[in-house]
Design a protein around this motif. Structure first.
Motif, PDB file in Angstrom:
ATOM      1  N   HIS A   1       0.786  -1.231   0.000  1.00 27.29           N
ATOM      2  CA  HIS A   1       0.000   0.000   0.000  1.00 27.29           C
ATOM      3  C   HIS A   1       0.820   1.284   0.000  1.00 27.29           C
ATOM      4  CE1 HIS A   1      -3.342  -2.634   0.724  1.00 27.29           C
ATOM      5  NE2 HIS A   1      -2.808  -3.068   1.845  1.00 27.29           N
ATOM      6  N   PHE A   2       2.145   1.171   0.074  1.00 23.76           N
ATOM      7  CA  PHE A   2       3.000   2.351   0.152  1.00 23.76           C
ATOM      8  C   PHE A   2       4.440   1.974  -0.185  1.00 23.76           C
ATOM      9  CE2 PHE A   2       2.999   0.291   4.234  1.00 23.76           C
ATOM     10  CZ  PHE A   2       4.310   0.332   4.659  1.00 23.76           C
ATOM     11  N   SER A   3       5.274   2.989  -0.353  1.00 18.37           N
ATOM     12  CA  SER A   3       6.707   2.760  -0.524  1.00 18.37           C
ATOM     13  C   SER A   3       7.463   3.693   0.417  1.00 18.37           C
ATOM     14  CB  SER A   3       7.142   2.988  -1.975  1.00 18.37           C
ATOM     15  OG  SER A   3       6.962   4.337  -2.342  1.00 18.37           O
ATOM     16  N   LEU A   4       8.632   3.242   0.843  1.00 21.45           N
ATOM     17  CA  LEU A   4       9.528   4.039   1.679  1.00 21.45           C
ATOM     18  C   LEU A   4      10.823   4.244   0.922  1.00 21.45           C
ATOM     19  CD1 LEU A   4       9.411   2.211   5.152  1.00 21.45           C
ATOM     20  CD2 LEU A   4       8.231   4.311   4.528  1.00 21.45           C
TER      21      LEU A   4
ATOM     22  N   ASP B   1       5.499   7.272   0.151  1.00 21.66           N
ATOM     23  CA  ASP B   1       4.508   7.520  -0.899  1.00 21.66           C
ATOM     24  C   ASP B   1       3.392   6.492  -0.784  1.00 21.66           C
ATOM     25  OD1 ASP B   1       5.666   9.690  -2.660  1.00 21.66           O
ATOM     26  OD2 ASP B   1       7.329   8.269  -2.614  1.00 21.66           O
ATOM     27  N   PHE B   2       2.149   6.981  -0.742  1.00 18.85           N
ATOM     28  CA  PHE B   2       0.999   6.080  -0.709  1.00 18.85           C
ATOM     29  C   PHE B   2       0.744   5.571  -2.122  1.00 18.85           C
ATOM     30  CE2 PHE B   2      -1.330   8.331   3.060  1.00 18.85           C
ATOM     31  CZ  PHE B   2      -0.195   8.232   3.828  1.00 18.85           C
ATOM     32  N   THR B   3       0.471   4.276  -2.262  1.00 14.07           N
ATOM     33  CA  THR B   3       0.199   3.712  -3.582  1.00 14.07           C
ATOM     34  C   THR B   3      -1.280   3.361  -3.768  1.00 14.07           C
ATOM     35  OG1 THR B   3       0.871   1.523  -2.801  1.00 14.07           O
ATOM     36  CG2 THR B   3       2.551   2.859  -3.902  1.00 14.07           C
ATOM     37  N   ASP B   4      -2.059   3.406  -2.691  1.00 17.52           N
ATOM     38  CA  ASP B   4      -3.509   3.197  -2.814  1.00 17.52           C
ATOM     39  C   ASP B   4      -4.218   3.847  -1.634  1.00 17.52           C
ATOM     40  OD1 ASP B   4      -3.397   1.405  -0.617  1.00 17.52           O
ATOM     41  OD2 ASP B   4      -3.260  -0.339  -1.917  1.00 17.52           O
ATOM     42  N   ASP B   5      -5.529   3.611  -1.521  1.00 14.78           N
ATOM     43  CA  ASP B   5      -6.311   4.278  -0.477  1.00 14.78           C
ATOM     44  C   ASP B   5      -6.426   3.465   0.812  1.00 14.78           C
ATOM     45  OD1 ASP B   5      -8.041   2.292  -1.275  1.00 14.78           O
ATOM     46  OD2 ASP B   5      -9.665   3.638  -1.851  1.00 14.78           O
ATOM     47  N   GLU B   6      -5.601   2.443   0.972  1.00 18.19           N
ATOM     48  CA  GLU B   6      -5.640   1.601   2.171  1.00 18.19           C
ATOM     49  C   GLU B   6      -4.849   2.195   3.342  1.00 18.19           C
ATOM     50  OE1 GLU B   6      -7.442  -1.281   2.666  1.00 18.19           O
ATOM     51  OE2 GLU B   6      -8.359  -0.696   0.765  1.00 18.19           O
ATOM     52  N   VAL B   7      -4.030   3.209   3.082  1.00 21.08           N
ATOM     53  CA  VAL B   7      -3.262   3.869   4.136  1.00 21.08           C
ATOM     54  C   VAL B   7      -3.659   5.340   4.176  1.00 21.08           C
ATOM     55  CG1 VAL B   7      -1.309   2.280   4.177  1.00 21.08           C
ATOM     56  CG2 VAL B   7      -1.314   4.154   2.541  1.00 21.08           C
ATOM     57  N   SER B   8      -3.454   5.964   5.340  1.00 21.28           N
ATOM     58  CA  SER B   8      -3.837   7.363   5.489  1.00 21.28           C
ATOM     59  C   SER B   8      -2.832   8.095   6.366  1.00 21.28           C
ATOM     60  CB  SER B   8      -5.239   7.483   6.095  1.00 21.28           C
ATOM     61  OG  SER B   8      -5.252   6.994   7.424  1.00 21.28           O
TER      62      SER B   8
ATOM     63  N   GLY C   1      -8.327  17.852  -9.817  1.00 19.89           N
ATOM     64  CA  GLY C   1      -9.526  18.616  -9.469  1.00 19.89           C
ATOM     65  C   GLY C   1      -9.545  18.822  -7.965  1.00 19.89           C
ATOM     66  N   ASP C   2     -10.622  18.415  -7.312  1.00 17.11           N
ATOM     67  CA  ASP C   2     -10.741  18.550  -5.860  1.00 17.11           C
ATOM     68  C   ASP C   2     -10.556  17.229  -5.129  1.00 17.11           C
ATOM     69  OD1 ASP C   2     -11.126  21.272  -5.922  1.00 17.11           O
ATOM     70  OD2 ASP C   2     -13.319  21.158  -5.969  1.00 17.11           O
ATOM     71  N   THR C   3      -9.911  16.257  -5.783  1.00 16.50           N
ATOM     72  CA  THR C   3      -9.725  14.929  -5.188  1.00 16.50           C
ATOM     73  C   THR C   3      -8.253  14.599  -5.036  1.00 16.50           C
ATOM     74  OG1 THR C   3     -11.778  14.192  -6.229  1.00 16.50           O
ATOM     75  CG2 THR C   3     -10.294  12.472  -5.447  1.00 16.50           C
ATOM     76  N   VAL C   4      -7.878  14.062  -3.874  1.00 15.83           N
ATOM     77  CA  VAL C   4      -6.497  13.640  -3.625  1.00 15.83           C
ATOM     78  C   VAL C   4      -6.204  12.398  -4.460  1.00 15.83           C
ATOM     79  CG1 VAL C   4      -4.874  12.775  -1.898  1.00 15.83           C
ATOM     80  CG2 VAL C   4      -6.502  14.586  -1.276  1.00 15.83           C
ATOM     81  N   LYS C   5      -5.166  12.486  -5.286  1.00 12.83           N
ATOM     82  CA  LYS C   5      -4.751  11.357  -6.129  1.00 12.83           C
ATOM     83  C   LYS C   5      -3.451  10.734  -5.645  1.00 12.83           C
ATOM     84  CE  LYS C   5      -8.145  11.307  -8.909  1.00 12.83           C
ATOM     85  NZ  LYS C   5      -9.102  10.224  -8.844  1.00 12.83           N
ATOM     86  N   GLY C   6      -2.771  11.408  -4.719  1.00  5.96           N
ATOM     87  CA  GLY C   6      -1.530  10.868  -4.183  1.00  5.96           C
ATOM     88  C   GLY C   6      -1.126  11.605  -2.925  1.00  5.96           C
ATOM     89  N   VAL C   7      -0.408  10.913  -2.054  1.00  5.09           N
ATOM     90  CA  VAL C   7       0.090  11.498  -0.801  1.00  5.09           C
ATOM     91  C   VAL C   7       1.555  11.124  -0.669  1.00  5.09           C
ATOM     92  CG1 VAL C   7      -0.165  11.591   1.712  1.00  5.09           C
ATOM     93  CG2 VAL C   7      -2.191  11.227   0.274  1.00  5.09           C
TER      94      VAL C   7
END
Length: 132
Positions: free
Chosen positions: A50-53, A68-75, A119-125
């Motif tokens: 779900h992420f990379s370090l 870096d988050f790779t999907d919506d399973e982490v926050s 737009g108004d949506t988070v696509k990456g963190v």
């Protein structure tokens, strides 16, 4: 300061601190390394489901320089994830230090928390730490 801590299951890692214990406790799906362009050390990339370090290793320490988050399973600690709204981000973190059509960036000392937008949506963190 707590905004710079990434938590996964019962583990946590903070930007600018050693990630050896985290990587030992949560084995990555894959790992790679290369000579760093930042100094005389090496860059390490640890890929998880779900992420990379990313770590920078020099003089026996492996310092966390990016998450870096790779999907919506982490926050984030404030429950922002891929798919959250711009309004949710601003409600949780306040006015960004820098804002463009594509990013909201919160700078905290030598670190930043970046929300990539469509737009108004988070696509990456991404969490990033400046070693320089």
């Amino acid at each position: 300061e707590d905004d710079l801590v990434f938590k996964f299951n019962d583990l946590s890692v903070k930007l600018g601190e050693d990630i050896t214990a985290f990587v030992s406790a949560a084995a990555p799906d894959s790992e790679s390394s290369s000579k760093s362009c930042l100094g005389s050390g090496d860059d390490y990339m640890y890929e998880y489901e779900h992420f990379s370090l990313t770590g920078y290793s020099e003089n026996g320490s492996n310092i966390c320089v990016a998450v870096d988050f790779t999907d919506d399973e982490v926050s984030t600690p404030k429950n922002i994830r891929k798919g959250s709204s711009k309004e949710d981000v601003i409600k949780a973190y306040g006015t960004p230090s820098e804002e463009s059509d594509r990013e909201l960036t919160y700078i905290i000392g030598k670190a930043s928390l970046v929300f990539r937008m469509s737009g108004d949506t988070v696509k990456g963190v991404s969490y990033n730490f400046d070693l320089m």
